[in-house]
Design an enzyme around this catalytic site. Structure first.
Site, PDB file in Angstrom:
ATOM      1  N   HIS A 104     -34.775  28.332  22.721  1.00 12.65           N
ATOM      2  CA  HIS A 104     -33.928  29.522  22.810  1.00 12.65           C
ATOM      3  C   HIS A 104     -34.694  30.618  23.541  1.00 12.65           C
ATOM      4  O   HIS A 104     -35.905  30.537  23.708  1.00 12.65           O
ATOM      5  CB  HIS A 104     -33.571  30.031  21.403  1.00 12.65           C
ATOM      6  N   ASP A 135     -35.221  34.917  23.215  1.00 12.81           N
ATOM      7  CA  ASP A 135     -35.006  35.969  22.216  1.00 12.81           C
ATOM      8  C   ASP A 135     -34.001  36.991  22.753  1.00 12.81           C
ATOM      9  O   ASP A 135     -34.069  37.365  23.919  1.00 12.81           O
ATOM     10  CB  ASP A 135     -36.328  36.681  21.893  1.00 12.81           C
ATOM     11  N   HIS A 178     -38.245  29.177  24.781  1.00 13.48           N
ATOM     12  CA  HIS A 178     -39.356  28.690  23.959  1.00 13.48           C
ATOM     13  C   HIS A 178     -38.830  27.972  22.717  1.00 13.48           C
ATOM     14  O   HIS A 178     -37.655  28.078  22.378  1.00 13.48           O
ATOM     15  CB  HIS A 178     -40.318  29.829  23.577  1.00 13.48           C
ATOM     16  N   LYS A 191     -38.976  38.375  10.753  1.00 14.72           N
ATOM     17  CA  LYS A 191     -38.598  37.042  10.271  1.00 14.72           C
ATOM     18  C   LYS A 191     -39.893  36.269  10.039  1.00 14.72           C
ATOM     19  O   LYS A 191     -40.647  36.002  10.979  1.00 14.72           O
ATOM     20  CB  LYS A 191     -37.722  36.329  11.308  1.00 14.72           C
TER      21      LYS A 191
END
Length: 354
Positions: free
Chosen positions: A234, A236, A290, A215
């Site tokens: 969020h 990962d 993060h 991404k």
């Protein structure tokens, strides 16, 4: 491919607006913690994201090798994020990856729209911006390009950027080298958990099934950076995430109750432990919360590669060796797809109750 209904963030940013649309303004309780990222990065006091030198990770000398693994283990247990240096991927290749991604994003928006994804039909590969699919209708200050880059037989090269012409060659080489770095890290983490060297790799899908998804995040200059986020807080979902960036700060980690801004370390790759490894290790290795800040002065671009297990083939749960009477399993068994669903459901519930 469909054209997005929402204007791209890049188009908004270059339209000369002085104030950002309300969908991009964070809730009041978040705003108090958003500072100037350049000032935040300069801070020397307080905890700093660890830097791990991988030179000796496969050293012939057992003692030297062990010391390197212990440093990796400590960072994975305490932080779940680190700057990797001497990781074996050349500076030249990293520069080329940055260059081809940047060139794609320098194309006019209408050119990039030819690669637009269609999130409503579940087609997430391609050029996109976040849709307001969460209950709060909140948007993030970024556009992105998302696609699967490894294994090579699972790629759909038809949606890869044709401009610049060297995009496919450079990105493919980077994917191959990153895949072997992922193996190296998974081996070391397995040994750190007292497991056989190949165990974690096998548990996340092995050579055939572990997917690498790239991404490219493009964060345009923002006229009111103190009100927005490039990416909201969020963790990962991946096993591991590897991040390159264009040396503009933005990444913040929630460590010991405070937001810590990651420094820009030359020639490093930032690595996150994702939820998948946190689950398999029964919480011994951390998947840290993060987010990404934005700024007024400089465009920030980051290249995040998520190493993900297959969606339905593997049941993720704490490995038996990580569980004991005093350390019961912290996570219920779920497939990767179910874990994603669970996170989305929890997030929706949180937003509805706010």
């Amino acid at each position: 491919m469909v054209t997005s209904v929402l204007p791209r963030v890049e188009s908004l940013a270059s339209s000369g607006i002085q104030s950002i649309p309300k969908e991009y303004i964070r809730p009041q309780e978040e705003l108090t913690s958003i500072g100037n990222v350049f000032e935040e990065e300069k801070k020397e006091e307080g905890p700093q994201v660890p830097t791990i030198d991988l030179t000796e990770i496969e050293s012939e000398d057992k003692e030297v090798r062990e010391r390197c693994r212990q440093e990796l283990k400590k960072a994975a247990m305490e932080w779940g994020v680190m700057h990797l240096v001497n990781h074996g991927i050349s500076e030249e290749l990293m520069d080329r990856v940055r260059k081809v991604g940047q060139k794609f994003f320098e194309l006019p928006v209408e050119e990039k729209e030819k690669y637009a994804n269609d999130q409503s039909s579940g087609n997430v590969q391609g050029y996109g911006s976040k849709l307001a699919n969460n209950a709060s209708g909140q948007l993030e200050w970024e556009d992105y390009f998302f696609h699967l880059i490894f294994p090579e037989d699972k790629r759909d090269l038809s949606i890869w950027p044709k401009i610049p012409s060297e995009y496919t060659e450079v990105t493919s080489e980077y994917a191959r080298q990153l895949r072997s770095l992922a193996s190296k890290i998974l081996s070391a983490l397995s040994i750190c958990l007292g497991l056989e060297e190949g165990r974690l790799e096998k548990e996340v899908g092995g050579v055939e099934e572990l997917l690498l998804q790239l991404k490219i995040n493009y964060y345009p200059k923002c006229p009111q950076p103190e009100l927005a986020l490039g990416v909201e807080a969020h963790t990962d979902i991946s096993a591991l995430t590897f991040i390159l960036h264009n040396m503009v700060p933005g990444l913040q980690l929630f460590y010991q109750g405070k937001w810590v801004t990651a420094k820009c370390v030359p020639n490093s790759i930032i690595m996150h432990i994702g939820d998948t490894i946190e689950i398999l290790s029964n919480g011994k290795f951390k998947s840290i919360l993060h987010r990404g800040l934005v700024n007024k002065e400089k465009v920030r671009i980051s290249w995040a590669v998520f190493c993900e297990p297959p969606k339905d083939k593997i049941i993720l749960k704490p490995l038996p060796e990580t569980v004991s009477e005093t350390e019961p399993p912290l996570f219920p068994p779920r497939t990767f797809a179910q874990h994603i669903e669970h996170k989305l459901f929890r997030k929706t519930q949180d937003n509805l109750s706010n």
